[in-house]
Scaffold this motif. Structure first.
Motif, PDB file in Angstrom:
ATOM      1  N   TRP A 184     -10.413   4.929   4.675  1.00  0.00           N
ATOM      2  CA  TRP A 184      -9.192   5.740   4.799  1.00  0.00           C
ATOM      3  C   TRP A 184      -9.479   7.186   4.407  1.00  0.00           C
ATOM      4  O   TRP A 184      -8.939   8.118   5.017  1.00  0.00           O
TER       5      TRP A 184
ATOM      6  N   PRO B 125      -9.826  -2.870  -0.711  1.00  0.00           N
ATOM      7  CA  PRO B 125      -9.137  -2.914   0.582  1.00  0.00           C
ATOM      8  C   PRO B 125      -7.697  -2.444   0.473  1.00  0.00           C
ATOM      9  O   PRO B 125      -7.037  -2.642  -0.553  1.00  0.00           O
ATOM     10  N   ALA B 126      -7.219  -1.824   1.527  1.00  0.00           N
ATOM     11  CA  ALA B 126      -5.846  -1.328   1.559  1.00  0.00           C
ATOM     12  C   ALA B 126      -5.403  -1.162   3.004  1.00  0.00           C
ATOM     13  O   ALA B 126      -6.224  -1.002   3.912  1.00  0.00           O
ATOM     14  N   SER B 127      -4.099  -1.197   3.194  1.00  0.00           N
ATOM     15  CA  SER B 127      -3.486  -0.916   4.491  1.00  0.00           C
ATOM     16  C   SER B 127      -2.659   0.347   4.358  1.00  0.00           C
ATOM     17  O   SER B 127      -2.118   0.639   3.291  1.00  0.00           O
TER      18      SER B 127
ATOM     19  N   ARG C  76     -10.901   1.748   0.881  1.00  0.00           N
ATOM     20  CA  ARG C  76     -10.347   3.090   0.627  1.00  0.00           C
ATOM     21  C   ARG C  76     -11.300   4.174   1.113  1.00  0.00           C
ATOM     22  O   ARG C  76     -10.858   5.233   1.560  1.00  0.00           O
TER      23      ARG C  76
ATOM     24  N   LEU D  30      -0.054  -3.656   8.290  1.00  0.00           N
ATOM     25  CA  LEU D  30      -0.390  -4.424   7.100  1.00  0.00           C
ATOM     26  C   LEU D  30      -1.496  -5.440   7.362  1.00  0.00           C
ATOM     27  O   LEU D  30      -2.202  -5.842   6.432  1.00  0.00           O
TER      28      LEU D  30
ATOM     29  N   TYR E  45      -1.980  -2.241  -1.232  1.00  0.00           N
ATOM     30  CA  TYR E  45      -3.152  -2.974  -1.686  1.00  0.00           C
ATOM     31  C   TYR E  45      -2.903  -4.480  -1.593  1.00  0.00           C
ATOM     32  O   TYR E  45      -1.773  -4.908  -1.310  1.00  0.00           O
ATOM     33  N   PRO E  46      -3.936  -5.312  -1.808  1.00  0.00           N
ATOM     34  CA  PRO E  46      -3.726  -6.759  -1.713  1.00  0.00           C
ATOM     35  C   PRO E  46      -2.546  -7.276  -2.531  1.00  0.00           C
ATOM     36  O   PRO E  46      -1.869  -8.216  -2.105  1.00  0.00           O
TER      37      PRO E  46
ATOM     38  N   THR F 251      -4.132  -4.803   8.968  1.00  0.00           N
ATOM     39  CA  THR F 251      -5.396  -4.064   8.987  1.00  0.00           C
ATOM     40  C   THR F 251      -5.712  -3.571   7.580  1.00  0.00           C
ATOM     41  O   THR F 251      -5.050  -2.665   7.067  1.00  0.00           O
ATOM     42  N   LYS F 252      -6.683  -4.176   6.956  1.00  0.00           N
ATOM     43  CA  LYS F 252      -7.089  -3.797   5.607  1.00  0.00           C
ATOM     44  C   LYS F 252      -8.489  -3.195   5.679  1.00  0.00           C
ATOM     45  O   LYS F 252      -9.446  -3.876   6.067  1.00  0.00           O
TER      46      LYS F 252
ATOM     47  N   ASP G 210       0.877  -7.832  -0.947  1.00  0.00           N
ATOM     48  CA  ASP G 210       1.174  -9.077  -0.239  1.00  0.00           C
ATOM     49  C   ASP G 210       2.102  -9.975  -1.054  1.00  0.00           C
ATOM     50  O   ASP G 210       2.877 -10.757  -0.488  1.00  0.00           O
TER      51      ASP G 210
END
Length: 412
Positions: free
Chosen positions: A272, A291-293, A269, A263, A308-309, A265-266, A312
């Motif tokens: 990825w 951004p995504a993990s 897409r 989590l 996604y953010p 590391t974002k 959080d």
């Protein structure tokens, strides 16, 4: 929620902030005596009453709320014995993301569409997210707890384990009563003193509660509009980004750089997508910079998600990864997503809570800092697991396995 999943982790996150909430009087409260039994409770409570009056709570409210309050050893014992977060994501989500919650959540949104639309317009939080928390916390207001909240909070405020945190909660509870929102008699809930349909801690009730039905009171127990809007107000304050996703199931390739699946590391897409991650149905991910993990709650052999953010916010609501992932997943199901692919399912090994305790001790012995050794594989434990997996040449997916445990026990 009957088993009260929220308080352990949310309260833990408040410990550092407790003194600031009470400003100058907090220093005196923080230095006040505490105890591991009821001895001294009455003397401490008398001092707390004076602190509350000094902070502007009326003497009448203090007397009505705290006179006759006795120490509750059963509450303190429950606080020290929680084990629900030792469950795996499969165990927890299979039980909590039940079909009836999905269907009832959808039905409640449809029945109260104007209310949910109004709340989303004002706070930016979609109905699916609200009903996910609503369903997990209290089964949509059906089970809010029936213990006297003030007795629970006062007992935990005297107990030495988290005294500062609960003294903040007790002060906020008195302010709620003094404002006229609730009475000491209506202030009832689960064992740790959370209140209302979303199980707000009193401090959150005081700071984020909203009178959305316009009756002049913030009533998170009996007013559904107040409860829903207050939850949305709190979620917005936690950093919710209007119009953005929170969790999406994906497919991951067998050669994914597993050490990137954390989590913390974002990546965009588009990155990825270059790694070979696709949507769950095999369609390509958008080649954008959102951004995504990659989240692997059961490791590389289980289901995979893009977090996604906005995810959080779920971990801020409750920093148990098991709870947060289940809540976010429930919200996607209410929003229309299908059930996730279980990967290898029953073939995925699950360490017992005792084994996780052993693993945590071994990790600490190697210089890691996993926090409390409690058999719960939280973020710090998973980060340490990833580091050790990399050192041992294992797939670094942050998931604790018998293989890793055996290697550490053997001194490798």
């Amino acid at each position: 929620m009957r088993t009260k999943l929220m308080n352990r982790n949310r309260l833990a996150s408040l410990t550092a902030a407790a003194a600031m909430t009470l400003a100058v009087p907090a220093a005196a409260l923080a230095q006040a005596a505490c105890g591991n039994n009821g001895n001294g409770f009455d003397q401490w409570l008398a001092g707390f009453k004076q602190q509350a009056i000094a902070q502007g709570v009326s003497a009448r409210t203090v007397a009505a709320a705290l006179n006759g309050i006795s120490y509750a050893p059963d509450i303190v014992g429950t606080d020290r014995g929680q084990k629900v977060f030792g469950q795996s994501f499969f165990q927890f989500s299979d039980r909590m993301v039940a079909n009836y919650r999905i269907q009832q959540g959808r039905a409640l949104i449809q029945k109260n569409q104007a209310l949910f639309d109004h709340i989303e317009q004002q706070y930016g939080v979609p109905g699916a997210v609200l009903v996910a928390f609503w369903g997990l916390e209290t089964d949509f207001g059906a089970f809010m707890g029936d213990k006297p909240s003030l007795r629970s909070i006062a007992s935990l405020a005297w107990d030495c384990r988290r005294a500062d945190v609960f003294r903040t909660q007790l002060m906020s509870a008195l302010k709620i009563i003094d404002r006229g929102d609730l009475t000491p008699q209506t202030m009832r809930g689960p064992w740790a003193g959370e209140l209302g349909q979303f199980q707000f801690l009193p401090d959150h009730y005081w700071n984020y509660g909203v009178d959305f039905d316009g009756d002049g009171r913030v009533d998170l127990i009996r007013s559904t509009p107040d409860a829903l809007a207050s939850a949305a107000n709190y979620i917005k304050a936690l950093g919710w980004r209007r119009g953005q996703p929170w969790l999406e199931e994906v497919r991951v390739p067998s050669n994914l750089p597993w050490e990137q699946t954390d989590l913390a590391t974002k990546l965009p897409r588009s990155q990825w997508a270059r790694f070979g991650v696709t949507r769950a149905n095999g369609a390509p991910l958008p080649a954008d910079n959102l951004p995504a993990s990659v989240l692997l709650p059961m490791g590389r052999l289980g289901p995979a998600f893009l977090a996604y953010p906005n995810f959080d916010v779920f971990t801020e609501w409750n920093n148990s990864l098991t709870y947060a992932t289940s809540a976010a997943y429930l919200a996607t199901r209410v929003d229309g997503a299908p059930a996730y692919n279980r990967g290898q399912g029953k073939a995925i090994p699950v360490l017992s809570q005792a084994q996780v305790v052993e693993l945590q001790r071994l990790l600490n012995a190697r210089g890691h800092h996993v926090g409390r050794v409690d058999g719960i594989a939280g973020a710090a434990t998973r980060q340490a697991v990833r580091v050790e997996q990399q050192r041992l040449g294992l797939p670094a997916d942050s998931y604790p396995t018998p293989e890793l445990l055996s290697a550490l026990k053997a001194g490798r």
